[in-house]
Write an enzyme that holds these catalytic residues in place. Structure first.
Site, PDB file in Angstrom:
ATOM      1  N   ASP A   1      -3.669   7.874   8.178  1.00 42.88           N
ATOM      2  CA  ASP A   1      -4.152   6.672   8.067  1.00 42.88           C
ATOM      3  C   ASP A   1      -4.912   6.500   9.363  1.00 42.88           C
ATOM      4  O   ASP A   1      -3.908   6.327  10.345  1.00 42.88           O
ATOM      5  CB  ASP A   1      -3.065   5.581   7.660  1.00 42.88           C
TER       6      ASP A   1
ATOM      7  N   CYS B   1     -11.105   3.497   3.961  1.00 46.17           N
ATOM      8  CA  CYS B   1     -11.334   4.245   4.851  1.00 46.17           C
ATOM      9  C   CYS B   1     -11.283   5.996   4.371  1.00 46.17           C
ATOM     10  O   CYS B   1     -12.346   6.515   4.410  1.00 46.17           O
ATOM     11  CB  CYS B   1     -10.257   4.191   6.189  1.00 46.17           C
ATOM     12  N   ARG B   2      -9.882   6.398   3.886  1.00 50.68           N
ATOM     13  CA  ARG B   2     -10.044   7.904   3.724  1.00 50.68           C
ATOM     14  C   ARG B   2     -10.500   8.029   2.319  1.00 50.68           C
ATOM     15  O   ARG B   2     -11.556   9.242   2.225  1.00 50.68           O
ATOM     16  CB  ARG B   2      -8.386   8.398   3.724  1.00 50.68           C
ATOM     17  N   SER B   3     -10.362   7.405   1.274  1.00 50.33           N
ATOM     18  CA  SER B   3     -10.700   7.880   0.075  1.00 50.33           C
ATOM     19  C   SER B   3     -12.206   7.538  -0.098  1.00 50.33           C
ATOM     20  O   SER B   3     -13.135   8.281  -1.010  1.00 50.33           O
ATOM     21  CB  SER B   3     -10.098   7.010  -1.208  1.00 50.33           C
TER      22      SER B   3
ATOM     23  N   ASN C   1      -8.484   2.087   0.252  1.00 50.64           N
ATOM     24  CA  ASN C   1     -10.045   2.272  -0.702  1.00 50.64           C
ATOM     25  C   ASN C   1     -10.978   1.917   0.425  1.00 50.64           C
ATOM     26  O   ASN C   1     -12.167   1.527   0.026  1.00 50.64           O
ATOM     27  CB  ASN C   1     -10.020   1.814  -1.896  1.00 50.64           C
TER      28      ASN C   1
ATOM     29  N   CYS D   1      -6.765   6.453  -1.804  1.00 49.62           N
ATOM     30  CA  CYS D   1      -5.838   5.857  -0.470  1.00 49.62           C
ATOM     31  C   CYS D   1      -5.246   4.893  -0.673  1.00 49.62           C
ATOM     32  O   CYS D   1      -5.160   4.119  -1.851  1.00 49.62           O
ATOM     33  CB  CYS D   1      -6.593   6.212   0.792  1.00 49.62           C
TER      34      CYS D   1
HETATM   35  P1  4NP Z   1      -7.436   3.808   3.751  1.00 47.72           P
HETATM   36  O1  4NP Z   1      -6.785   2.775   5.248  1.00 47.72           O
HETATM   37  O2  4NP Z   1      -6.039   3.358   2.930  1.00 47.72           O
HETATM   38  O3  4NP Z   1      -7.653   5.012   4.205  1.00 47.72           O
HETATM   39  O4  4NP Z   1      -8.503   2.941   3.160  1.00 47.72           O
HETATM   40  C1  4NP Z   1      -6.473   1.703   5.305  1.00 47.72           C
HETATM   41  C2  4NP Z   1      -7.017   0.441   5.130  1.00 47.72           C
HETATM   42  C3  4NP Z   1      -6.694  -0.736   5.206  1.00 47.72           C
HETATM   43  C4  4NP Z   1      -5.172  -0.791   5.468  1.00 47.72           C
HETATM   44  C5  4NP Z   1      -4.378   0.208   5.540  1.00 47.72           C
HETATM   45  C6  4NP Z   1      -4.802   1.534   5.523  1.00 47.72           C
HETATM   46  N1  4NP Z   1      -4.736  -2.032   5.389  1.00 47.72           N
HETATM   47  O5  4NP Z   1      -3.414  -2.261   5.877  1.00 47.72           O
HETATM   48  O6  4NP Z   1      -5.295  -3.139   5.284  1.00 47.72           O
END
Ligand code: 4NP
Length: 158
Positions: free
Chosen positions: A125, A13-15, A11, A8
């Protein structure tokens, strides 16, 4: 050994959620020694950080502990070493395509291709949204995890 990498943006939340959920599905199937599972982000904002507290809490409500995972960035070497590099959305798929060594593009895909019954092709996201987003992410990931395991069993004779 089949190697699967979930990807993702951050790294956190989703992955990592996909890594934890898929590992628990593979463990219940008794196939942990045949399938290596990891996750990474296409950006470096959260390198070495644990998963987001909301992701950890949502996963824990379903019996999955993500607390030991730490953020890292996806590299070209990952694309060489893993057989399945599964992005949570098209933005991250395109980030991976941009660093993909020539001839390895076939390893890249969208994780939700393994949840063909769902209408969505992308795991949204949840970072800037409410609690509900994290539950929805888990629902999608659980479904795609079962589809992915079924695919690996058939394709690799596991
Ligand atoms: P992820 O979520 O891609 O599912 O880990 C996010 C975590 C942090 C951010 C964006 C998406 N960020 O902009 O910091």
């Amino acid at each position: 050994m089949v190697r699967v990498l979930f990807v993702c943006l951050g790294n956190i939340c989703r992955s990592p959620t996909a890594e934890g959920v898929f590992r628990s599905v593979v463990e219940r199937a008794g196939l942990l020694e045949h399938i290596e599972i990891d996750s990474a982000g296409t950006h470096a904002y959260h390198v070495n950080a644990p998963p987001d507290a909301r992701s950890q809490a949502a996963a824990l409500r379903r019996g999955i502990d993500l607390s030991c995972l730490r953020g890292r960035r996806a590299t070209r070497a990952d694309i060489e070493q893993f057989e399945y590099i599964l992005a949570m959305d098209r933005e991250n798929l395109s980030n991976l395509q941009a660093i993909c060594p020539p001839g390895l593009e076939h390893k890249l895909g969208l994780f939700l291709e393994y949840a063909p019954e769902r209408p969505e092709r992308e795991v949204p996201d949840p970072y800037y949204g409410g609690e509900h987003g994290f539950e929805r992410v888990l629902d999608m990931i659980e479904e795609a995890s079962h589809g992915l395991l079924a695919h690996l069993r058939q394709r690799h004779g596991l």
